[in-house]
Design a protein around this motif. Structure first.
Motif: not given
Length: 364
Positions: A101-107
């Motif tokens: 989820r962090v990767i999806d949110a920040l890139g």
């Protein structure tokens, strides 16, 4: 022919000899030291600087871990320990779903610190690997606080990624503890409607009965009931004791005469006549001989009167005065006071019974 053997012995060095030998190799020592210093300095100056962002999450016990009734006085469920809850929340915080989820949110570029190269799947995998190695989640025994830290080459990057981790953790845990099954969701809505109706009825009950705090009012009524009930038991005991005392006084008063003789005069005329005849005999002896007939006659009369007195019938009550019996009077006074005490205790017992009935009805 004689053979000769030679034995080689090691030279013995003193402190000054050792110092002299070291000074002989001084140039070599300086070269080695400079080489090691240069390698260390190169390693230190070529290493990248890392910055660590730190945070803390308090994992308290809520409705997710223990049953807490919203209505009524039902008992709460068994609450787990603080470190047990912290370990459970730490598992959610360090889960792969939170990292994704962090990767999806920040890139991936924010986590990698550079523009991603290659396919998006490879970039996300590389970002997930970096995020997993840089993120540290730790708990302490007996503590409900979770320590979270993240290392990065840039302080703003470390703080941004750590804040995103915590935000995604809070969002993900709400989904973890929320069941999305349609049947369970409809049942949960029905339960919530029932709870809301119970809440409204509960508030209406408190308002109609002038109760501000239900638990405190219930505890106060229970304490008042115990005190009143103990008072009633003591009053009942005193009433039984007073009733028995009154019965005993009535029985004693029935067997005690109300009037008794206060004073009586005895009839002692026979003794007086004997004394009078003896006086007359003495007077006759002054004129006659002891064997004279008048003296014998009076002595015969004295003997008759003495025999009459000796029979016991000559002495008796001449005048009797009667009056109220003091014992009966004291019994009557005590009976009146005891009867008054009994009536007072009976009235007190009736008042206590009414109070207990009111308390029971209010408790119900």
């Amino acid at each position: 022919m004689r053979s000769t053997a030679y034995v080689t012995t090691r030279p013995r060095y003193g402190v000054l000899d050792v110092v002299g030998l070291l000074f002989r190799e001084l140039l070599l020592m300086v070269v080695v030291f400079l080489l090691i210093f240069a390698l260390g300095a190169a390693a230190v100056f070529t290493l990248k600087k890392t910055y660590t962002a730190q945070g803390a999450v308090f994992a308290g016990v809520g409705q997710e871990y223990v049953y807490q009734p919203r209505v009524g006085t039902a008992e709460r469920g068994q609450a787990p320990q603080g470190d047990e809850v912290a370990n459970s929340e730490a598992a959610i915080l360090s889960s792969g779903q939170v990292r994704q989820r962090v990767i999806d949110a920040l890139g991936p570029q924010v986590i990698l610190g550079r523009a991603p190269k290659g396919a998006p799947e490879k970039s996300k995998a590389a970002a997930s690997k970096v995020l997993g190695s840089s993120l540290q989640v730790a708990t302490a025994p007996g503590s409900a606080v979770i320590r979270v830290s993240y290392k990065a080459d840039n302080p703003q990057q470390a703080a941004r990624i750590l804040n995103s981790v915590i935000d995604q953790y809070l969002a993900y845990r709400r989904e973890v503890f929320q069941d999305k099954t349609p049947a369970i969701a409809s049942q949960r809505l029905a339960f919530e409607e029932d709870l809301n109706a119970a809440d409204r009825a509960y508030e209406q009950f408190l308002t109609s009965n002038d109760i501000g705090d239900f638990a405190a009012a219930k505890a106060t009524l229970a304490a008042t009931y115990q005190t009143t009930f103990a008072d009633r038991m003591a009053t009942q005991s005193q009433l039984n004791q007073t009733s028995q005392r009154l019965s005993t006084l009535v029985a004693l008063q029935a067997s005690t005469p109300a009037e008794v003789a206060l004073q009586q005069d005895l009839n002692i005329s026979a003794q007086d006549q004997v004394l009078q005849l003896r006086t007359e005999r003495q007077q006759l002896l002054s004129r006659y001989q002891p064997d004279a007939q008048p003296v014998k006659d009076i002595e015969a009369r004295i003997a008759q009167l003495q025999a009459y007195v000796a029979s016991g019938t000559a002495v008796g009550p001449k005048e009797v005065r009667t009056g109220p019996n003091p014992v009966w009077t004291e019994l009557e006074t005590t009976r009146i006071n005891t009867q008054a005490d009994r009536d007072a205790l009976a009235a007190r017992l009736a008042a206590l019974d009414r109070q207990l009935s009111d308390i029971r009805s209010r408790q119900a």
